[in-house]
Design a protein around this motif. Structure first.
Motif, short mmCIF file in Angstrom:
data_model
loop_
_atom_site.label_atom_id
_atom_site.label_comp_id
_atom_site.label_asym_id
_atom_site.label_seq_id
_atom_site.Cartn_x
_atom_site.Cartn_y
_atom_site.Cartn_z
N VAL A 42 0.85 -1.20 0.00
CA VAL A 42 0.00 0.00 0.00
C VAL A 42 0.88 1.24 0.00
CG1 VAL A 42 -1.81 1.26 1.23
CG2 VAL A 42 -1.82 -1.25 1.21
N PHE A 43 0.61 2.16 -0.96
CA PHE A 43 1.47 3.32 -1.15
C PHE A 43 0.64 4.59 -1.29
CE2 PHE A 43 3.54 -0.44 -2.76
CZ PHE A 43 4.78 -0.36 -2.14
N PRO A 44 1.24 5.73 -0.92
CA PRO A 44 0.51 7.00 -1.03
C PRO A 44 0.36 7.45 -2.47
CG PRO A 44 2.77 7.40 -0.34
CD PRO A 44 2.58 5.92 -0.34
N THR A 45 -0.78 8.09 -2.77
CA THR A 45 -1.01 8.70 -4.08
C THR A 45 -1.58 10.09 -3.85
OG1 THR A 45 -3.33 8.01 -4.33
CG2 THR A 45 -1.64 6.42 -4.98
N LEU A 98 -5.29 -2.70 -14.27
CA LEU A 98 -4.34 -3.73 -14.68
C LEU A 98 -3.11 -3.05 -15.27
CD1 LEU A 98 -3.68 -6.75 -15.16
CD2 LEU A 98 -4.88 -6.56 -17.35
N LEU A 99 -1.97 -3.24 -14.65
CA LEU A 99 -0.74 -2.56 -15.10
C LEU A 99 -0.30 -3.11 -16.45
CD1 LEU A 99 1.28 -0.40 -14.22
CD2 LEU A 99 2.67 -2.22 -13.19
N SER A 100 -0.15 -2.21 -17.43
CA SER A 100 0.23 -2.62 -18.77
C SER A 100 1.06 -1.52 -19.43
CB SER A 100 -1.02 -2.93 -19.61
OG SER A 100 -0.68 -3.47 -20.87
N ASN A 101 1.45 -1.74 -20.66
CA ASN A 101 2.27 -0.76 -21.38
C ASN A 101 1.41 0.14 -22.27
OD1 ASN A 101 1.59 -2.82 -23.17
ND2 ASN A 101 3.47 -2.59 -24.38
N GLY A 102 0.12 0.18 -22.03
CA GLY A 102 -0.79 1.06 -22.76
C GLY A 102 -2.19 0.94 -22.20
N GLU A 103 -3.01 1.95 -22.42
CA GLU A 103 -4.36 1.96 -21.86
C GLU A 103 -5.35 1.12 -22.66
OE1 GLU A 103 -5.43 6.05 -21.71
OE2 GLU A 103 -3.95 6.57 -20.17
N GLU A 104 -5.07 0.89 -23.94
CA GLU A 104 -6.02 0.19 -24.80
C GLU A 104 -6.17 -1.27 -24.39
OE1 GLU A 104 -4.10 3.61 -26.71
OE2 GLU A 104 -3.30 1.74 -25.87
N GLU A 105 -7.34 -1.82 -24.66
CA GLU A 105 -7.65 -3.19 -24.24
C GLU A 105 -6.69 -4.21 -24.81
OE1 GLU A 105 -11.43 -6.34 -24.41
OE2 GLU A 105 -11.75 -4.20 -24.73
N GLY A 106 -6.20 -4.01 -26.00
CA GLY A 106 -5.34 -5.00 -26.64
C GLY A 106 -3.87 -4.87 -26.28
N LYS A 107 -3.51 -3.94 -25.42
CA LYS A 107 -2.11 -3.72 -25.06
C LYS A 107 -1.64 -4.78 -24.05
CE LYS A 107 -0.76 0.13 -27.18
NZ LYS A 107 0.47 0.26 -27.95
N GLY A 108 -0.33 -5.02 -24.07
CA GLY A 108 0.26 -5.93 -23.09
C GLY A 108 0.65 -7.26 -23.71
N ASN A 109 1.22 -8.14 -22.88
CA ASN A 109 1.56 -9.48 -23.35
C ASN A 109 0.31 -10.37 -23.28
OD1 ASN A 109 1.26 -10.07 -20.63
ND2 ASN A 109 3.46 -10.13 -20.22
N GLY A 147 2.38 2.99 -15.91
CA GLY A 147 3.18 3.36 -14.75
C GLY A 147 2.96 4.79 -14.30
N LYS A 148 2.72 5.68 -15.26
CA LYS A 148 2.50 7.09 -14.93
C LYS A 148 1.19 7.33 -14.18
CE LYS A 148 0.28 8.14 -19.38
NZ LYS A 148 -1.05 8.27 -18.81
N ASP A 149 0.29 6.35 -14.20
CA ASP A 149 -1.02 6.52 -13.57
C ASP A 149 -1.03 6.14 -12.09
OD1 ASP A 149 -2.12 7.20 -16.08
OD2 ASP A 149 -2.38 5.08 -16.58
N ILE A 150 0.05 5.53 -11.59
CA ILE A 150 0.04 5.01 -10.23
C ILE A 150 -0.01 6.13 -9.19
CG2 ILE A 150 1.33 3.67 -8.52
CD1 ILE A 150 2.47 2.02 -10.82
N LEU A 151 0.95 7.05 -9.23
CA LEU A 151 1.02 8.10 -8.21
C LEU A 151 -0.13 9.09 -8.25
CD1 LEU A 151 4.87 8.77 -8.07
CD2 LEU A 151 3.47 7.38 -6.55
N PRO A 152 -0.70 9.43 -9.42
CA PRO A 152 -1.88 10.31 -9.41
C PRO A 152 -3.11 9.68 -8.77
CG PRO A 152 -0.79 10.41 -11.54
CD PRO A 152 -0.15 9.28 -10.78
#
Length: 332
Positions: free
Chosen positions: A128-131, A176-187, A210-215
């Motif tokens: 658990v981390f601060p945002t 869900l942490l991924s490399n893009g916001e679109e549904e088809g992104k990721g492995n 990753g940029k969405d975590i702290l906000p």
């Protein structure tokens, strides 16, 4: 009768002194009892001469070191503070266990002594981390390096229950942490997990980067333990580097130093907000008992807050809520 928590008195870089101090502080602040598990003669060196109400000692002769192989150490050291403390939870004489010791050994011992909640494929550690919006949980942060979609789906369910029950976040937002916001992104694992979460009863908001975590876009961020651990360690290093750079810049020129004196209360407030000792520890979710893991470098303050966190998790019935919330497993 007050809730009773087993505390590994020998785990962590600053044990047993800081662990004992944290236990004493927690007893004063929270309505609970603490059982210090470990080498009694060493524990007593740091105890006050009187007023030990709420504090108990369970003698355990062995210690599992930070650099020991987890499974081998757990099998060989049945009378270690770690294994003995979990045994007290198994017997029902304590309602939770807390340790700042070897994380892998805590995981292995919890599985060996307590076992998994029925239906849970793999337990996971939720950090658990601060945002900017409060706090979020990243799950998993180190227990499982390689995961299947079903595992990640279960992590999401367990994290949702925890954030709801312990922090009062109704219908936590799951990302869900991924490399893009679109549904088809990721492995392939991420894409299949997306489908599971999309069709679940969870408040799934889709992929997050990753940029969405702290906000604070999501309350629970789901990933495997390999990526989750890297994210956590990057965050720790970023905090330390940021404050080091601020100190360096503020002392480089006279007028910066004067400004720093004026802004010092604000800097201290930010530092407290980012301080891991303020946020207790990380729950090991999916085992048949409340288990909290805290940082190996933790001090008394972190121990105290982690004990408060453990008490809250027990009172909110986390174990039963996870078992109920998982329901029958679904396949992709």
């Amino acid at each position: 009768m007050p809730l009773r928590i087993a505390l590994d008195a020998m785990g962590g870089d600053n044990a047993p002194q800081e662990v004992v101090k944290g236990a004493l502080d927690a007893i004063k602040e929270f309505e609970l009892e603490v059982v210090l598990v470990g080498q009694e003669e060493r524990i007593r060196e740091f105890l006050p001469k009187n007023d030990l109400r709420g504090l108990h000692i369970h003698n355990a002769r062995d210690i599992i070191a930070m650099d020991e192989a987890p499974a081998k150490a757990v099998r060989a050291k049945k009378d270690s503070s770690l294994v003995a403390g979990l045994g007290l939870v198994k017997k029902g004489s304590c309602q939770a266990f807390l340790s700042a010791g070897n994380t892998g050994a805590i995981m292995a011992a919890a599985l060996f002594v307590l076992g998994r909640i029925p239906g849970v494929e793999r337990p996971a550690i939720g950090g658990v981390f601060p945002t900017l919006q409060g706090r979020c949980m990243i799950i998993d942060v180190g227990a499982n390096v390689d995961c299947k979609p079903l595992h990640l789906s279960q992590f999401a369910h367990m994290g949702s229950v925890y954030m709801d029950k312990v922090f009062g976040l109704e219908k936590p937002r799951i990302g869900l942490l991924s490399n893009g916001e679109e549904e088809g992104k990721g492995n392939s694992v991420t894409i299949q997990t997306y489908r599971l979460l999309k069709n679940s009863s969870l408040n799934f908001i889709g992929n997050v980067e990753g940029k969405d975590i702290l906000p604070g876009i999501a309350d629970v961020i789901v990933t495997d333990g390999f990526i989750g651990n890297i994210v956590v360690k990057l965050g720790e290093g970023l905090n330390e580097t940021l404050f080091s750079l601020m100190r360096k810049v503020m002392t480089s020129k006279l007028h910066f130093g004067i400004a720093a004196m004026v802004l010092e209360p604000a800097f201290q407030q930010v530092a407290r907000y980012l301080d891991y000792t303020e946020h207790g520890g990380a729950p090991l979710l999916g085992v048949q008992g409340v288990v909290i893991i805290t940082h190996g470098r933790c001090n008394a303050k972190a121990i105290k807050n982690a004990l408060g966190l453990a008490r809250n998790a027990v009172e909110q019935g986390i174990i039963g809520a996870i078992a109920t919330g998982l329901g029958p497993p679904k396949q992709v």
